[in-house]
Design a protein around this motif. Structure first.
Motif, PDB file in Angstrom:
ATOM      1  N   LYS A 283       0.838  -1.211   0.000  1.00 10.58           N
ATOM      2  CA  LYS A 283       0.000   0.000   0.000  1.00 10.58           C
ATOM      3  C   LYS A 283       0.873   1.263   0.000  1.00 10.58           C
ATOM      4  CE  LYS A 283      -3.763   2.303   2.516  1.00 10.58           C
ATOM      5  NZ  LYS A 283      -3.089   3.579   2.746  1.00 10.58           N
ATOM      6  N   THR A 284       1.951   1.234   0.793  1.00 11.37           N
ATOM      7  CA  THR A 284       2.833   2.403   0.845  1.00 11.37           C
ATOM      8  C   THR A 284       3.414   2.693  -0.532  1.00 11.37           C
ATOM      9  OG1 THR A 284       3.373   1.895   3.133  1.00 11.37           O
ATOM     10  CG2 THR A 284       4.897   3.349   1.967  1.00 11.37           C
ATOM     11  N   ASP A 287       0.612   3.997  -2.798  1.00  9.08           N
ATOM     12  CA  ASP A 287       0.245   5.377  -2.458  1.00  9.08           C
ATOM     13  C   ASP A 287       1.293   6.369  -2.971  1.00  9.08           C
ATOM     14  OD1 ASP A 287      -2.010   4.415  -1.289  1.00  9.08           O
ATOM     15  OD2 ASP A 287      -1.363   4.704   0.782  1.00  9.08           O
ATOM     16  N   ALA A 290       0.843   7.786  -6.748  1.00 11.69           N
ATOM     17  CA  ALA A 290      -0.296   8.595  -7.195  1.00 11.69           C
ATOM     18  C   ALA A 290       0.200   9.646  -8.179  1.00 11.69           C
ATOM     19  CB  ALA A 290      -0.958   9.257  -5.991  1.00 11.69           C
ATOM     20  N   ILE A 402      -8.717  -0.365  -1.585  1.00 15.20           N
ATOM     21  CA  ILE A 402      -7.298  -0.502  -1.267  1.00 15.20           C
ATOM     22  C   ILE A 402      -6.754  -1.853  -1.719  1.00 15.20           C
ATOM     23  CG2 ILE A 402      -5.680  -0.770   0.683  1.00 15.20           C
ATOM     24  CD1 ILE A 402      -6.511   2.065   0.096  1.00 15.20           C
TER      25      ILE A 402
END
Ligand code: CLF
Ligand code: SF4
Length: 483
Positions: A283-284, A287, A290, A402
């Motif tokens: 996820k990091t 993210d 983006a 997510i």
């Protein structure tokens, strides 16, 4: 034979009356903000290319392409490993003849089917003869089925015109590196121009062919998706550069998949102890990307013979020995299902918008919410029946998908095992609440003990409506007061 799941069977016993908006009025054909209408038209029923579509539409893969021209350290092309779920693994290799028989049987039984993919167990483009013959015959039998291929890219430039001529509109290239030194740690050899190359030279050739293939796809208007396997300590930080380059070259979508690594799989990475990333690490990284190509976060790392909605695998229901020798294609179930989806999507979109408006009034931190769903965009699965939970991040800025967390099904014939529940709790780490259609006292208490709320108050509601209602209720005291 296969159980038929219709859209109605996925919907609420009682529809949510909150919407005053009819399907046609709400623009069921509208895509996400910023996506051109013609592009949305090409992806709106592709479960991998449009996150929203994966609630409604299914893919099937046929394992007609066993040959591969490279070696990846995360792959071991075993043919009979039905308990594993990862790319490159398949239980039943098919001839094009057998594949067409299976595709027709699935199309008649799984009305959600919208895409036929060839994703192995080798390389769909290197083994082009088998892939092309299968596609040609399927196009004649079921002309509206979308065709999709996944490739390592090495042979892609050689077949690009045939791919375009066949009307294949969706092509995935797995690109794990830009820097050949990193590539050599992932792909030990390639076979190209009748010659075997190893090390950095192999990686350099693979890189050049992948870039050329991507450029040729984009030049022909074919929607190119890039898959990258995230391998901690090898290419995890480097994937930022991969994302930058493929975005600049016009990739439509970038899908970063966690390395699946287990010594039992017999892969080079599995045997060397190379670990995969944690959900938080994935996820990091996502993210941090983006602003680049659109990110796919709903990939399920399908088997090369997967059948069904993403997240379910009904392949075992359609093994060759269970299929009739000959079946005629019946277009009616798929046509009826599509009409239902077109109507339902408008309602879903209206509820999604209403949920966004409701959230803007809440002043609270971003939290993760897990959903038990059987598809159709609803909270419609019992906690104990879930084999995965879909995870959303909710904040005053909106609701964002997510990813998913796979679990072992807790409830088996009415009983739940403590050990299984422990695994589910571990998989739900970091989640604030689980929204389900139903949950018993025992698992609810265990979840509470682990600091995770469980709620069935939003059973059969739209996912976004349920999340927004739960969030507003949980943070009721922090609803912003407006004049
Ligand atoms: Fe199959 Fe791949 Fe086409 Fe989808 S899968 S060939 S694009 S139809 Fe999808 Fe499966 Fe992830 Fe692939 S969830 S592994 S991205
Ligand atoms: Fe396996 Fe696919 Fe890599 Fe070939 S390209 S080695 S089939 S993962």
């Amino acid at each position: 034979m296969a159980q038929i799941i219709t859209l109605e069977s996925l919907l609420a016993p009682a529809a949510d009356p909150a919407s005053g908006c009819t399907a046609s009025a709400c623009g069921s054909q509208q895509g996400p903000a910023g996506m051109a209408a013609d592009v949305w038209e090409r992806v709106k029923d592709h479960p991998c290319y449009a996150e929203e579509a994966h609630h409604y539409f299914a893919r099937m893969h046929v394992a007609v392409a066993p040959a591969c021209n490279i070696q990846c350290n995360y792959c071991n092309r075993k043919y009979d490993c039905a308990n594993e779920s990862r790319p490159g693994v398949v239980s039943e290799k098919l001839t094009p003849d057998q594949a067409v028989r299976k595709i027709i049987a699935v199309a008649n039984s799984v009305p959600q089917l919208s895409v036929l993919g060839v994703a192995g167990p080798g390389d769909a483009v290197y083994d082009w003869r088998h892939t092309a013959e299968t596609f040609r015959r399927v196009q004649a039998a079921i002309p509206d089925l979308r065709l999709c291929i996944s490739t390592n890219g090495l042979a892609l430039p050689d077949h690009i015109d045939a791919i375009a001529a066949m009307g294949i509109d969706h092509v995935t290239i797995t690109i794990n590196f830009i820097d050949p030194e990193i590539g050599a740690r992932i792909h030990p050899w390639i076979f190209h121009n009748h010659q075997r190359f190893t090390g950095i030279e192999a990686a350099r050739i693979l890189h050049e062919r992948q870039m050329l293939g991507l450029e040729m796809l984009v030049a022909r208007g074919i929607l190119a998706k890039i898959n990258s396997v995230m391998i901690p300590g090898v290419n995890d930080a480097h994937l930022v550069e991969v994302n930058r380059v493929v975005t600049q070259k016009g990739a439509f979508l970038h899908n970063i998949m966690p390395l699946i690594s287990d010594p039992a799989h017999g892969t080079a990475f599995g045997l060397s102890g190379q670990r995969g990333p944690t959900p938080a690490e994935l996820k990091t990284l996502q993210d941090s990307l983006a602003g680049g190509a659109n990110l796919m976060r709903h990939c399920r790392q399908c088997r090369a013979d997967a059948v069904g909605l993403l997240g379910e695998d009904r392949g075992q229901e359609f093994n060759l020995d269970q299929l009739p020798a000959e079946t005629a294609y019946d277009p009616a179930p798929r046509a009826t299902y599509r009409e239902l989806v077109a109507e339902t999507r408008g309602e879903h979109a209206a509820h999604r918008e209403a949920a966004r408006d409701d959230l803007a009034a809440v002043d609270a931190p971003a939290v993760l919410v897990a959903i038990a769903t059987r598809g159709g965009g609803r909270i419609n699965q019992h906690f104990g029946h879930a084999q995965e939970f879909q995870v959303y991040e909710v904040s005053p800025d909106g609701i964002r998908f997510i990813g998913h967390r796979r679990v072992e099904q807790y409830c088996q014939s009415g009983w739940g095992e403590d050990a299984t529940l422990d695994g589910v709790l571990a998989a739900l780490a970091g989640v604030a609440c689980v929204l389900v259609a139903k949950i018993g006292d025992c698992p609810r208490n265990s979840l509470t003990g682990a600091g995770i709320e469980a709620s069935q108050d939003h059973a059969y509601d739209w996912i976004e409506s349920g999340i927004a209602a739960w969030y507003a209720q949980r943070y009721r005291s922090t609803v912003r007061l407006t004049a």
